[in-house]
Design a protein around this motif. Structure first.
Motif, mmCIF file in Angstrom:
data_model
loop_
_atom_site.group_PDB
_atom_site.id
_atom_site.type_symbol
_atom_site.label_atom_id
_atom_site.label_comp_id
_atom_site.label_asym_id
_atom_site.label_seq_id
_atom_site.Cartn_x
_atom_site.Cartn_y
_atom_site.Cartn_z
ATOM 1 N N VAL A 48 10.514 -12.239 12.181
ATOM 2 C CA VAL A 48 9.111 -11.472 12.339
ATOM 3 C C VAL A 48 9.037 -10.427 11.446
ATOM 4 O O VAL A 48 8.143 -9.986 10.519
ATOM 5 C CB VAL A 48 8.427 -11.491 13.562
ATOM 6 C CG1 VAL A 48 7.034 -10.746 13.826
ATOM 7 C CG2 VAL A 48 8.305 -12.947 14.365
ATOM 8 N N TYR A 49 9.877 -9.322 11.802
ATOM 9 C CA TYR A 49 9.828 -7.898 11.146
ATOM 10 C C TYR A 49 10.301 -8.138 9.806
ATOM 11 O O TYR A 49 9.789 -7.353 8.963
ATOM 12 C CB TYR A 49 10.655 -6.816 11.938
ATOM 13 C CG TYR A 49 9.830 -6.277 13.035
ATOM 14 C CD1 TYR A 49 9.226 -5.356 12.803
ATOM 15 C CD2 TYR A 49 9.733 -7.037 14.263
ATOM 16 C CE1 TYR A 49 8.386 -4.658 14.026
ATOM 17 C CE2 TYR A 49 8.978 -6.355 15.414
ATOM 18 C CZ TYR A 49 8.349 -5.163 15.248
ATOM 19 O OH TYR A 49 7.769 -4.615 16.020
ATOM 20 N N GLY A 50 11.047 -8.962 9.378
ATOM 21 C CA GLY A 50 11.323 -8.946 7.834
ATOM 22 C C GLY A 50 10.183 -9.659 7.135
ATOM 23 O O GLY A 50 10.026 -8.981 5.970
ATOM 24 N N LEU A 51 9.633 -10.441 7.624
ATOM 25 C CA LEU A 51 8.312 -11.048 6.842
ATOM 26 C C LEU A 51 7.188 -9.947 6.805
ATOM 27 O O LEU A 51 6.607 -9.753 5.980
ATOM 28 C CB LEU A 51 7.923 -12.369 7.759
ATOM 29 C CG LEU A 51 6.815 -13.125 7.025
ATOM 30 C CD1 LEU A 51 6.771 -13.234 5.644
ATOM 31 C CD2 LEU A 51 6.212 -14.107 7.794
ATOM 32 N N ALA A 52 7.245 -9.147 7.871
ATOM 33 C CA ALA A 52 6.155 -8.166 8.009
ATOM 34 C C ALA A 52 6.341 -7.139 7.005
ATOM 35 O O ALA A 52 5.630 -6.506 6.124
ATOM 36 C CB ALA A 52 5.939 -7.511 9.405
ATOM 37 N N HIS A 53 7.759 -6.786 6.761
ATOM 38 C CA HIS A 53 8.147 -5.657 5.796
ATOM 39 C C HIS A 53 8.085 -6.422 4.315
ATOM 40 O O HIS A 53 7.363 -5.594 3.477
ATOM 41 C CB HIS A 53 9.624 -5.212 6.072
ATOM 42 C CG HIS A 53 9.732 -4.180 7.111
ATOM 43 N ND1 HIS A 53 9.550 -2.655 6.605
ATOM 44 C CD2 HIS A 53 9.876 -4.386 8.385
ATOM 45 C CE1 HIS A 53 9.760 -2.105 7.979
ATOM 46 N NE2 HIS A 53 10.094 -3.076 8.853
ATOM 47 N N ALA A 54 8.126 -7.612 4.128
ATOM 48 C CA ALA A 54 8.022 -8.132 2.758
ATOM 49 C C ALA A 54 6.500 -8.085 2.545
ATOM 50 O O ALA A 54 6.247 -7.781 1.526
ATOM 51 C CB ALA A 54 8.433 -9.641 2.861
ATOM 52 N N LEU A 55 5.748 -8.587 3.474
ATOM 53 C CA LEU A 55 4.252 -8.426 3.073
ATOM 54 C C LEU A 55 3.809 -7.166 2.938
ATOM 55 O O LEU A 55 2.754 -6.783 2.014
ATOM 56 C CB LEU A 55 3.687 -9.097 4.520
ATOM 57 C CG LEU A 55 3.690 -10.364 4.673
ATOM 58 C CD1 LEU A 55 3.208 -10.986 6.032
ATOM 59 C CD2 LEU A 55 2.605 -11.230 3.644
ATOM 60 N N HIS A 56 4.191 -6.061 3.793
ATOM 61 C CA HIS A 56 3.990 -4.778 3.475
ATOM 62 C C HIS A 56 4.295 -4.350 1.918
ATOM 63 O O HIS A 56 3.492 -3.485 1.365
ATOM 64 C CB HIS A 56 4.336 -3.838 4.676
ATOM 65 C CG HIS A 56 4.212 -2.495 4.538
ATOM 66 N ND1 HIS A 56 3.193 -1.944 4.789
ATOM 67 C CD2 HIS A 56 5.101 -1.300 3.721
ATOM 68 C CE1 HIS A 56 3.073 -0.465 4.651
ATOM 69 N NE2 HIS A 56 4.312 -0.167 4.000
ATOM 70 N N ASP A 57 5.434 -4.497 1.683
ATOM 71 C CA ASP A 57 5.953 -4.095 0.551
ATOM 72 C C ASP A 57 5.155 -4.720 -0.652
ATOM 73 O O ASP A 57 5.118 -4.133 -1.792
ATOM 74 C CB ASP A 57 7.369 -4.550 0.224
ATOM 75 C CG ASP A 57 8.483 -3.751 1.188
ATOM 76 O OD1 ASP A 57 8.088 -2.684 1.827
ATOM 77 O OD2 ASP A 57 9.512 -4.329 1.264
#
Length: 727
Positions: free
Chosen positions: A276-285
Motif C-alpha cells: 500500500v505504501y509503495g503504491l502511494a509513494h509511486a503515485l505521489h512521485d
C-alpha cells in the motif's frame, strides 16, 4: 472484468468510471490465480502488486511486465533451502512436490543448487492436482519416504496440497526432518499433528507501529460486506490472543475460531503494508513529477490520473523510500521487493505446548557471509535421532586422512572412504582427492597434515658419530706413535730397510687418511663435500703409491745383489720418491679435472628414507668419481701383483709378504663395500664409507708396520744388520 470496467456487467474494453480511474491492483491471490489475473491486467497495462505470490514463473519480466510483489521470488526460497541443507551438512535428501508448473520449475532449481553444493537427491515424488489422484498416490509415496535413507524431506507445494500431506499418513514417517514452503500452516490451530523437526521459510515479519491498536479498535461496521472481517473480529475475543490485540467482548459474543488471531499479526500484514505504501509513494512521485506540486484541485488530479496505467510503471520501477520502520523499500529488476526470509520451526516446550520460534534468517540481498544465519540453540531435535543435529547422508563422512571413492553405478554422494596414499594427506572431511605433500614435508601418522621431514645426517652428537670419531682419533694416535718409534729408531737396520723415507711418507699419509674420515662426519656443506673426495683420493693415492714404491724397492733390492745387474742404479731413494710423486700427481690431476667440471655439492635427498630429508654430498660427476676410485684400485692391484710375485724372497729381509697381506685386506674391504654400500640407506651410507677407510687403512698399518714395531720394541736382538742379511 468488473474491476477493470467499473461495471457489474464487466464489459470488455469499456470503462464506466464514476469516482476516478483505477490506478493499480493490490492482491493476495494464490500463485495460479495471480498468474491468471496478470494475463488479463497486462492487457490494460494496470500495475499488479502481490503480497503473497512468490511464483517463479512470474519473475519473467517479458511475460509479466506489470507485475510487482512485496515478497521475494521463490528463486530465493530455493537458494535459502540449499543454504539450510549446506549449513547442517544434509547432502542426501528427498523431494515431495505437486506437479504444477511452478513447483516443477522450483524442483529443477533445487536439484541444480543441491548438486552444485555437493549434495544429492535420493528421490523426487510428485502428485497431481486431482484430490482422487492424491489419495491414490499417498501409499506409494509413504512407502518411498519410510524406506528411504534420507532423513530430510523437502515438501514443495502450495498450502492446499501441503494440508493434504500433513493430514495423511506420510507425515507420520518417523525420524524425518521436513522443510515446507507453506509457512502459514504453522499458525493454523486446526493442525494437531506433531510439528517437531520442521522448518519453513517465511517472509520477514516486522511489528508495524500502532497496528495492534488498529486491529483491536477497528469496527467491522466500516466493512459491512466483508464476512472475513466479522469472523476474525469475533476471534479477537479468544483468550489465546495476545493482550496487545485482544479486545473486551460481551458474554453473548462467541468466536467461531475459524482462524487464529495470530494470523492478523503474523500473516501478510507487513507485506500488505509495504504494498500500500509503495503504491502511494509511486503515485505521489508521479503526480509531483507531472504537476510540479502536490496541491491539486480534484479536477486537475482526475486529469492526471487518466494517464495512470501507462505512467505509473516508471515510478514503481524506480521506487525508493524508507518506511515507518526506517527500512529502505525498492523493487529489484524483476519487480520483487528486496526483502529476506525468516526461518521458523516448531519448538515443543516442557509443558507439552508448541511454540513457533524464529531459528534463523536468509536475506539474498545481504553481503555474502551475512546473508544466512541459524541459531541452533533454539532448535529442539526429536529423540529418535542418534545425534543432534541429525545427519542425512548416503555415506558417513570421510575423516581427514581419507578420501572418497564413489561406488560404481551409484550417486556421487554414495561412496567408500579409502586411506590416502603414501606421501598424500587430506586435511578436511569428505575430500574427493588427497593432497600431495611438498617435497620437504611428509604426512603425519593420521595422514591429515603435512609435517616437516626430519633432517638427518651423520653428526658428531649422535652415538654413531661419537664412536667413529673416537676410533678415528685412536688410529691416528696409533699411527703417530708408530711414526715416533720409527723416527726414534731411524738408524736401526729394520727402519733403514726398504727405504726409510718412504716409510715416513706412508705413515704420514696414513695419518691423513684417518683424519680425512672426520670430514665425512657432520652436516655436509659445499666445502666439506669437495674436501671429502679430494682429500680422500689424494691421501689414499699417496699411501698406495708409497706401498707400490716399497714393493718395487723390494724386488729391485734382490735383483740388484746379483753380480753384473744394472738395476743397482735404480735403488736410490730418488727413484722411490719419484714413483710416489708421479702417482700422486696423476690422482691430483684427476681430482682437479673433477673439481673444474662437476664438483661435489650438498644435496637434500628426500626420497631415500620415508619421512626424512637426508643431507648428503652429491658426487657431481659420476664418471670423475669412478675414475678416482678406479685409479686407487689400479694402484692397489699393481702393488698386490708385484708383492705376490715377490712373496718367496728371504723372510728376514722381505716385506713382500706383509705388503701382499695388506693389499689383500685392502682389496677385500673395498670389494665388500660395494654390496654393503648399495644396500645401506641414509646416514649409514656415510658410516659404511668411513668404516671402509678406517678398516683398509688399519689393515695396511697393521700388516706392514706392526711386525716391525714388535721387533723394535720387544725383540731388539733381531734389529741388527747381521740378522736382516741372514738368508
Amino acid at each position: 472484468m468488473n474491476i477493470f470496467s467499473g461495471m457489474d456487467t464487466g464489459i470488455p474494453n469499456y470503462s464506466c468510471k464514476t469516482s476516478g480511474r483505477l490506478g493499480a491492483v493490490i492482491e493476495g491471490l494464490s500463485a495460479e490465480q495471480s498468474t491468471e489475473f496478470s494475463s488479463l491486467s497486462r492487457i490494460y497495462h494496470y500495475p499488479q502488486i502481490s503480497y503473497t505470490s512468490g511464483n517463479l514463473v512470474m519473475s519473467d519480466t517479458v511475460k509479466f511486465p506489470y507485475f510487482y510483489r512485496t515478497v521475494p521470488s521463490e528463486l530465493h526460497l530455493c537458494a535459502g533451502i540449499v543454504k539450510l541443507l549446506k549449513h547442517f551438512g544434509w547432502t542426501w535428501v528427498g523431494i515431495l512436490a505437486s506437479s504444477d508448473e511452478n513447483s516443477m520449475r522450483a524442483v529443477q532449481i533445487l536439484r541444480e543448487g543441491i548438486e552444485q553444493s555437493g549434495g544429492c537427491i535420493e528421490f523426487i515424488e510428485t502428485f497431481h492436482h486431482s484430490n482422487s489422484l492424491i489419495l491414490q498416490n499417498l501409499d506409494n509415496i509413504q512407502n518411498t519416504i519410510i524406506t528411504s535413507s534420507a532423513k530430510v524431506i523437502i515438501l514443495y507445494c502450495n498450502r492446499d496440497y501441503t494440508e493434504y500431506v500433513m493430514h495423511s499418513s506420510i507425515w507420520e514417517a518417523p525420524g524425518k526432518v521436513w522443510i515446507i514452503t507453506a509457512e502459514r500452516l504453522f499458525f493454523l490451530p486446526s493442525y494437531n499433528v506433531d510439528m517437531k523437526n520442521n522448518f519453513a521459510f517465511t517472509v520477514g515479519k516486522k511489528s508495524i507501529p500502532n497496528f495492534h491498536k488498529f486491529v483491536r479498535e477497528v469496527n467491522p461496521a466500516l466493512f459491512p460486506s466483508d464476512l472475513l472481517i466479522q469472523a476474525w473480529w469475533k476471534d479477537l475475543c479468544n483468550h489465546q490472543c495476545p493482550k496487545s490485540i485482544q479486545r473486551s467482548c460481551s458474554s453473548n459474543e462467541t468466536s467461531d475460531y475459524l482462524l487464529h488471531c495470530d494470523i492478523a499479526i503474523l500473516g501478510s500484514s507487513y507485506n500488505v503494508y509495504n504494498a500500500v505504501y509503495g503504491l502511494a509513494h509511486a503515485l505521489h512521485d508521479m503526480i509531483s513529477s507531472i504537476s510540479g506540486n502536490t496541491n491539486l484541485w480534484s479536477g486537475e488530479l482526475e486529469s492526471i490520473l487518466d494517464f495512470l496505467p501507462w505512467k505509473l510503471h516508471h515510478y514503481l520501477k524506480n521506487l525508493h523510500f524508507k518506511n515507518v520502520l526506517g527500512e529502505t523499500i525498492f523493487f529489484d529488476e524483476n519487480g520483487d521487493l528486496a526483502i529476506g526470509y525468516d526461518i521458523i520451526s516448531t519448538v515443543v516446550l516442557p509443558n507439552g505446548t508448541r511454540s513457533i520460534e524464529i531459528v534463523g534468517s536468509y536475506n539474498p540481498y545481504a553481503p555474502l557471509g551475512e546473508d544466512f544465519a541459524i541459531n541452533e540453540k533454539v532448535i529442539v531435535w526429536e529423540d529418535l535421532f542418534s545425534q543432534a543435529p541429525p545427519q542425512s547422508r548416503c555415506s558417513l563422512s570421510c575423516l581427514p586422512g581419507f578420501r572418497k571413492l564413489t561406488r560404481e553405478g551409484k550417486s556421487i554422494c554414495c561412496y567408500d572412504c579409502i586411506r590416502c596414499s603414501e606421501g598424500e594427506v587430506s586435511n578436511q572431511t569428505d575430500m574427493d582427492t588427497c593432497i600431495t605433500c611438498p617435497e620437504d614435508q611428509w604426512p603425519n601418522q593420521k595422514r591429515d597434515a603435512c609435517i616437516p621431514k626430519v633432517i638427518t645426517f651423520l653428526s658428531y652428537e649422535e652415538p654413531l658419530g661419537i664412536t667413529l670419531t673416537f676410533i678415528i682419533i685412536f688410529f691416528f694416535l696409533i699411527t703417530a706413535v708408530i711414526l715416533r718409534i720409527f723416527i726414534s729408531y731411524q738408524d736401526t737396520p729394520i727402519v733403514k730397510a726398504n727405504n726409510r723415507d718412504i716409510s715416513y711418507i706412508l705413515l704420514i699419509s696414513h695419518m691423513l687418511c684417518f683424519l680425512c674420515s672426520l670430514i665425512f662426519i657432520g652436516r655436509p656443506e659445499k666445502v666439506t663435500c669437495i674436501l671429502r673426495q679430494m682429500v680422500f683420493g689424494i691421501t689414499f693415492s699417496i699411501s698406495l703409491s708409497s706401498i707400490l714404491a716399497k714393493t718395487i724397492t723390494v724386488v729391485l733390492a734382490f735383483q740388484a745383489i746379483k753380480p753384473g745387474n744394472k738395476l743397482r742404479k735404480w735403488m736410490s731413494s730418488r727413484f722411490s720418491n719419484s714413483i710416489v710423486l708421479s702417482c700422486s700427481l696423476l690422482q691430483a690431476l684427476l681430482c682437479l679435472i673433477w673439481l673444474c667440471t662437476a664438483p661435489p655439492f650438498p644435496y637434500l635427498n628426500m626420497k631415500s628414507e620415508t619421512g626424512t630429508i637426508l643431507i648428503e654430498c652429491n658426487e657431481g660427476s659420476i664418471v670423475a668419481f669412478y675414475c678416482v676410485l678406479g685409479y686407487l684400485g689400479f694402484l692397489a692391484g699393481i702393488s698386490f701383483i708385484i708383492a705376490f710375485l715377490a712373496r718367496n724372497l728371504p723372510d728376514s729381509f722381505n716385506e713382500a709378504k706383509y705388503i701382499t697381506f695388506s693389499m689383500l685386506v685392502f682389496c677385500s674391504v673395498w670389494v665388500s663395500l660395494i654390496p654393503t654400500y648399495l644396500s645401506t640407506k641414509g646416514k649409514y651410507v656415510v658410516a659404511v664409507e668411513i668404516f671402509a677407510i678406517l678398516s683398509s687403512s688399519a689393515g695396511l698399518l697393521g700388516c706392514i708396520f706392526l711386525p716391525k714395531c714388535y721387533i723394535i720394541l720387544l725383540m731388539p736382538e733381531r734389529n741388527s744388520r747381521k740378522y736382516i742379511t741372514k738368508t
